[in-house]
Motif scaffolding. Sequence first.
Motif, PDB file in Angstrom:
ATOM      1  N   SER A 114      28.939   2.466  20.833  1.00  0.00           N
ATOM      2  CA  SER A 114      28.214   2.594  22.106  1.00  0.00           C
ATOM      3  C   SER A 114      28.388   3.982  22.709  1.00  0.00           C
ATOM      4  CB  SER A 114      28.667   1.524  23.089  1.00  0.00           C
ATOM      5  OG  SER A 114      30.048   1.658  23.343  1.00  0.00           O
ATOM      6  N   THR A 115      29.442   4.660  22.318  1.00  0.00           N
ATOM      7  CA  THR A 115      29.705   6.018  22.782  1.00  0.00           C
ATOM      8  C   THR A 115      30.616   6.690  21.767  1.00  0.00           C
ATOM      9  OG1 THR A 115      30.327   7.361  24.706  1.00  0.00           O
ATOM     10  CG2 THR A 115      31.741   5.458  24.199  1.00  0.00           C
ATOM     11  N   THR A 116      30.886   7.968  21.988  1.00  0.00           N
ATOM     12  CA  THR A 116      31.800   8.707  21.119  1.00  0.00           C
ATOM     13  C   THR A 116      32.720   9.561  21.985  1.00  0.00           C
ATOM     14  OG1 THR A 116      30.449  10.720  20.926  1.00  0.00           O
ATOM     15  CG2 THR A 116      29.962   8.916  19.375  1.00  0.00           C
ATOM     16  N   ALA A 117      33.763  10.086  21.376  1.00  0.00           N
ATOM     17  CA  ALA A 117      34.668  10.979  22.103  1.00  0.00           C
ATOM     18  C   ALA A 117      33.915  12.204  22.608  1.00  0.00           C
ATOM     19  CB  ALA A 117      35.831  11.393  21.199  1.00  0.00           C
ATOM     20  N   PHE A 118      32.977  12.714  21.808  1.00  0.00           N
ATOM     21  CA  PHE A 118      32.227  13.905  22.227  1.00  0.00           C
ATOM     22  C   PHE A 118      31.265  13.591  23.365  1.00  0.00           C
ATOM     23  CE2 PHE A 118      34.261  16.275  19.188  1.00  0.00           C
ATOM     24  CZ  PHE A 118      33.705  17.529  18.967  1.00  0.00           C
ATOM     25  N   ILE A 119      30.613  12.435  23.319  1.00  0.00           N
ATOM     26  CA  ILE A 119      29.718  12.052  24.419  1.00  0.00           C
ATOM     27  C   ILE A 119      30.521  11.937  25.713  1.00  0.00           C
ATOM     28  CG2 ILE A 119      28.287  10.178  25.339  1.00  0.00           C
ATOM     29  CD1 ILE A 119      27.284   9.735  22.423  1.00  0.00           C
ATOM     30  N   GLU A 120      31.676  11.322  25.635  1.00  0.00           N
ATOM     31  CA  GLU A 120      32.527  11.181  26.819  1.00  0.00           C
ATOM     32  C   GLU A 120      33.028  12.536  27.311  1.00  0.00           C
ATOM     33  OE1 GLU A 120      32.814   8.327  28.544  1.00  0.00           O
ATOM     34  OE2 GLU A 120      31.390   7.580  27.043  1.00  0.00           O
ATOM     35  N   LEU A 121      33.366  13.429  26.382  1.00  0.00           N
ATOM     36  CA  LEU A 121      33.802  14.776  26.754  1.00  0.00           C
ATOM     37  C   LEU A 121      32.690  15.513  27.488  1.00  0.00           C
ATOM     38  CD1 LEU A 121      35.783  17.208  26.585  1.00  0.00           C
ATOM     39  CD2 LEU A 121      34.710  17.745  24.383  1.00  0.00           C
TER      40      LEU A 121
END
Length: 192
Positions: free
Chosen positions: A30-37
């Motif tokens: 649903s998301t990734t570490a990069f999207i959250e960053l």
Amino acid sequence: MVLLAVGFACAAYLYLTLPDVRVLRTQNPSTTAFIELRHRQAIDKGEPPRRVQRWVNYGRISPHLKRAVIVTEDAAFWDHGGVDFQQLKESMEVNLERMEFARGASTLTQQLAKNLYLSPSKNPIRKIREILIARRLEAELTKQRILELYLNVIEWGDGIYGAEAAARTYFGKSAADLGPQVEAPGRAREPG
């Protein structure tokens, strides 16, 4: 003896804290570490976070795009087990010679691991985790699934994630309709 025990404890900790990638066999993240960053970076700048993403399955992505990504990002993708050890060795030699992180050697699988779970930092511990996660991805998923995940989560521009969002944003068409040569809408084709 103490040093050996500390080294073993660190290695065990690294291994035991790796993410369980088996869920990716059947579930899209649903998301990734990069999207959250990128989300946090936008908030910190006082800007609205941008996320344009549209998931498409492997069969709905142009074979021309798949081929182009593999050729430019990881020509040996179908042949390695997640890590291209020859490229890694050459990269380490260049980096040691220059005494800086001048050259990377991340495979497509390693880039996926970094994007899903890690950060863009250039530190050796992060790199080790990336390699371990890449090996897990290769052990648990098919190459086709790894490429499908990659093509759907990688950032293709400011807040644009995945091939479908990029194709629609830049070319006004779906990722399935991309040919060997595509032009952005309203751009004249160069002669020749």
